[in-house]
Design a protein around this motif. Structure first.
Motif, short mmCIF file in Angstrom:
data_model
loop_
_atom_site.label_atom_id
_atom_site.label_comp_id
_atom_site.label_asym_id
_atom_site.label_seq_id
_atom_site.Cartn_x
_atom_site.Cartn_y
_atom_site.Cartn_z
N ALA A 257 0.83 -1.21 0.00
CA ALA A 257 0.00 0.00 0.00
C ALA A 257 0.86 1.26 0.00
CB ALA A 257 -0.94 -0.01 1.20
N THR A 258 1.93 1.24 0.78
CA THR A 258 2.84 2.37 0.83
C THR A 258 3.50 2.59 -0.53
OG1 THR A 258 3.30 2.05 3.16
CG2 THR A 258 4.95 3.25 1.91
N TRP A 259 3.94 1.51 -1.13
CA TRP A 259 4.58 1.58 -2.45
C TRP A 259 3.60 2.10 -3.50
CZ3 TRP A 259 3.84 -0.54 -7.25
CH2 TRP A 259 4.89 -0.46 -8.15
N LEU A 260 2.36 1.62 -3.48
CA LEU A 260 1.35 2.05 -4.45
C LEU A 260 1.02 3.54 -4.29
CD1 LEU A 260 -1.09 -0.99 -4.52
CD2 LEU A 260 0.21 -0.07 -6.46
N ALA A 261 1.02 4.03 -3.05
CA ALA A 261 0.72 5.45 -2.82
C ALA A 261 1.76 6.34 -3.50
CB ALA A 261 0.67 5.73 -1.32
N GLU A 262 3.01 5.93 -3.46
CA GLU A 262 4.05 6.71 -4.14
C GLU A 262 3.95 6.54 -5.66
OE1 GLU A 262 7.32 9.35 -4.40
OE2 GLU A 262 5.86 8.91 -2.84
N ALA A 263 3.69 5.32 -6.12
CA ALA A 263 3.59 5.08 -7.55
C ALA A 263 2.48 5.90 -8.19
CB ALA A 263 3.36 3.58 -7.81
N ALA A 264 1.41 6.15 -7.43
CA ALA A 264 0.28 6.91 -7.96
C ALA A 264 0.64 8.36 -8.25
CB ALA A 264 -0.89 6.85 -6.97
N LEU A 265 1.73 8.86 -7.67
CA LEU A 265 2.14 10.24 -7.86
C LEU A 265 3.04 10.44 -9.07
CD1 LEU A 265 3.01 11.15 -4.15
CD2 LEU A 265 0.85 11.53 -5.36
N ALA A 266 3.47 9.35 -9.70
CA ALA A 266 4.42 9.45 -10.80
C ALA A 266 3.79 10.12 -12.02
CB ALA A 266 4.93 8.06 -11.18
N PRO A 267 4.57 10.88 -12.79
CA PRO A 267 4.05 11.48 -14.01
C PRO A 267 3.76 10.42 -15.07
CG PRO A 267 6.43 11.78 -13.87
CD PRO A 267 6.00 11.19 -12.56
N PRO A 268 2.98 10.75 -16.09
CA PRO A 268 2.65 9.76 -17.12
C PRO A 268 3.89 9.34 -17.90
CG PRO A 268 1.92 11.95 -17.78
CD PRO A 268 2.34 12.06 -16.34
N ALA A 269 3.82 8.15 -18.48
CA ALA A 269 4.95 7.62 -19.23
C ALA A 269 5.34 8.54 -20.39
CB ALA A 269 4.62 6.22 -19.75
N SER A 270 4.37 9.27 -20.92
CA SER A 270 4.64 10.17 -22.05
C SER A 270 5.60 11.30 -21.68
CB SER A 270 3.34 10.77 -22.58
OG SER A 270 2.70 11.53 -21.57
N ARG A 271 5.77 11.55 -20.38
CA ARG A 271 6.66 12.63 -19.94
C ARG A 271 8.01 12.12 -19.44
NH1 ARG A 271 4.08 17.51 -19.23
NH2 ARG A 271 6.22 18.30 -19.26
N ARG A 272 8.27 10.86 -19.63
CA ARG A 272 9.57 10.34 -19.21
C ARG A 272 10.68 10.91 -20.08
NH1 ARG A 272 7.85 4.06 -18.11
NH2 ARG A 272 6.36 4.54 -16.44
N GLN A 273 11.85 11.01 -19.49
CA GLN A 273 12.96 11.61 -20.18
C GLN A 273 13.62 10.65 -21.17
OE1 GLN A 273 14.83 13.20 -16.39
NE2 GLN A 273 15.07 14.98 -17.73
N ARG A 274 14.46 11.21 -22.00
CA ARG A 274 15.25 10.43 -22.95
C ARG A 274 16.69 10.37 -22.45
NH1 ARG A 274 14.66 15.59 -24.78
NH2 ARG A 274 16.52 16.66 -25.54
N THR A 275 17.46 9.46 -23.00
CA THR A 275 18.87 9.40 -22.65
C THR A 275 19.65 10.36 -23.55
OG1 THR A 275 19.28 7.57 -24.19
CG2 THR A 275 18.70 7.00 -21.91
N LYS A 276 20.73 10.87 -23.02
CA LYS A 276 21.63 11.71 -23.81
C LYS A 276 22.55 10.85 -24.67
CE LYS A 276 24.90 15.54 -23.40
NZ LYS A 276 25.45 16.57 -22.49
N ALA A 277 23.04 9.77 -24.07
CA ALA A 277 23.90 8.83 -24.78
C ALA A 277 23.08 7.67 -25.31
CB ALA A 277 24.99 8.32 -23.83
N THR A 278 23.67 6.91 -26.22
CA THR A 278 23.07 5.65 -26.65
C THR A 278 23.54 4.58 -25.68
OG1 THR A 278 23.06 6.34 -28.97
CG2 THR A 278 22.84 3.98 -28.52
N VAL A 279 22.64 4.16 -24.81
CA VAL A 279 23.03 3.27 -23.71
C VAL A 279 22.95 1.82 -24.16
CG1 VAL A 279 22.56 2.57 -21.34
CG2 VAL A 279 22.20 4.95 -22.02
N THR A 280 24.10 1.21 -24.35
CA THR A 280 24.18 -0.21 -24.70
C THR A 280 25.12 -0.90 -23.72
OG1 THR A 280 26.06 0.04 -26.19
CG2 THR A 280 23.87 0.36 -27.14
N ALA A 281 25.00 -2.21 -23.66
CA ALA A 281 25.90 -2.97 -22.80
C ALA A 281 27.34 -2.81 -23.25
CB ALA A 281 25.49 -4.44 -22.79
N ALA A 282 27.57 -2.83 -24.55
CA ALA A 282 28.93 -2.70 -25.07
C ALA A 282 29.54 -1.35 -24.69
CB ALA A 282 28.94 -2.88 -26.58
N ALA A 283 28.75 -0.29 -24.78
CA ALA A 283 29.26 1.04 -24.42
C ALA A 283 29.60 1.10 -22.94
CB ALA A 283 28.23 2.10 -24.80
N LEU A 284 28.75 0.52 -22.10
CA LEU A 284 29.04 0.51 -20.66
C LEU A 284 30.28 -0.32 -20.36
CD1 LEU A 284 25.40 0.11 -19.34
CD2 LEU A 284 26.87 2.09 -18.96
#
Length: 322
Positions: free
Chosen positions: A222-249
């Motif tokens: 219940a505690t976890w769900l209360a915080e999850a309910a406050l998250a912004p919509p997926a459409s507003r999630r950020q993008r990466t600056k780099a191309t994040v791949t396992a090989a690059a890491l």
């Protein structure tokens, strides 16, 4: 439980400290974990509900990202700085189990909320910014020369983005319960194939919390769900600056820990091993009876694993390497 915990994070309109005492660090010393280790249960870490411990003193502040401000908290000036990156269903306030443990072990602990999450501005709809640029604004604001990164889920992607964008500023990176390699098409296709077409309609707690946790800790759910309910919509999630791949890491030269839960529906152990093949020097750890939120579901195991990794990679050469 959540409101009691959040009472330690009042209005951000003034500078203040969070009350509470820290946890003893001495009992948290563990031997280095071997590659592909399974972090087995210990006497102080079973599936019984674990209350959020008292927090150590921390100041709160805000840092501009251009189109708004991010909220952060910071335990102080001493110790290697460890910056915590939260999940898409969380915020900078999601680290109650980690803050006092890491601080009491001698680390300077910093948490922040990404755009639109608890206490941080959402910013302009036409420019969500990048994970790395916003985190770098915080790092520069606090005057941090080098940092350790601990990210979970989307926070792991943000940490990986920062590793590739500013490798000289990162002493180590723990990428936990995270898809991580979002710029690797083959990996993403394999990951997406694990989840059915109706995945997005399923309850968040089913998607992200293990059956064991849901069965044994309904208050925690219940505690976890209360915080999850406050998250912004997926459409507003950020993008990466780099191309994040396992090989690059793998080529970045930064010590990396990969960890996931054995019941993580986003990054099951097989997908963690897939990541590990591209980052051959990375440590790999599996948390038993754990879903997509190791820091919340199995905090004692998570904390011991993170502390062992941080201590091996202390800034200034005090650790023993990866």
């Amino acid at each position: 439980m959540w409101e009691k915990f959040m009472s330690r994070y009042p209005s951000i309109s003034r500078r203040h400290v969070l009350g509470g005492a820290g946890l003893a660090a001495a009992a948290l010393t563990v031997p280095a974990l071997p590659a592909a280790a399974v972090a087995g249960p210990a006497p102080d870490d079973d599936l019984k509900p674990v209350p959020v411990p008292p927090q150590v003193p921390a100041t709160e502040g805000r840092v501009s990202f251009g189109g708004g401000e991010l909220w952060y908290w910071d335990t102080g000036e001493k110790g290697d700085p460890v910056v915590l990156g939260h999940a898409a269903t969380g915020s900078g306030a999601s680290w109650g189990y980690q803050q006092p443990v890491l601080a009491s072990a001698g680390f300077r602990v910093i948490g922040y909320s990404r755009r639109g999450h608890r206490n941080s501005d959402l910013g302009p709809a036409d420019d969500t910014g990048t994970y790395a640029d916003d985190l770098h604004a915080l790092v520069e604001h606090l005057g941090l020369a080098r940092i350790h990164l601990v990210g979970t889920a989307a926070g792991g992607i943000a940490a990986a983005d920062y590793v590739l964008s500013h490798p000289d500023r990162v002493a180590s990176a723990a990428l936990t319960c995270s898809l991580v390699a979002v710029g690797d098409p083959a990996y993403v296709a394999r990951s997406n194939a694990l989840r059915p077409p109706q995945w997005d309609t399923l309850p968040k707690d089913f998607q992200e919390l293990s059956g064991s946790y849901r069965a044994t800790n309904p208050d925690g759910v219940a505690t976890w769900l209360a915080e999850a309910a406050l998250a912004p919509p997926a459409s507003r999630r950020q993008r990466t600056k780099a191309t994040v791949t396992a090989a690059a890491l793998g080529a970045a030269g930064v010590p990396i820990l990969l960890a996931t839960g054995d019941a993580d529906l986003y990054t099951p152990p097989a997908m963690l091993r897939e990541l590990g093949r591209g980052i051959p020097r990375a440590k790999q750890v599996i948390f038993p009876e754990c879903g997509h939120n190791g820091c919340w579901e199995r905090p004692a195991l998570f904390n011991r694993t993170i502390l062992a990794f941080l201590r091996r990679n202390r800034i200034g050469g005090r650790g023993a390497g990866r």
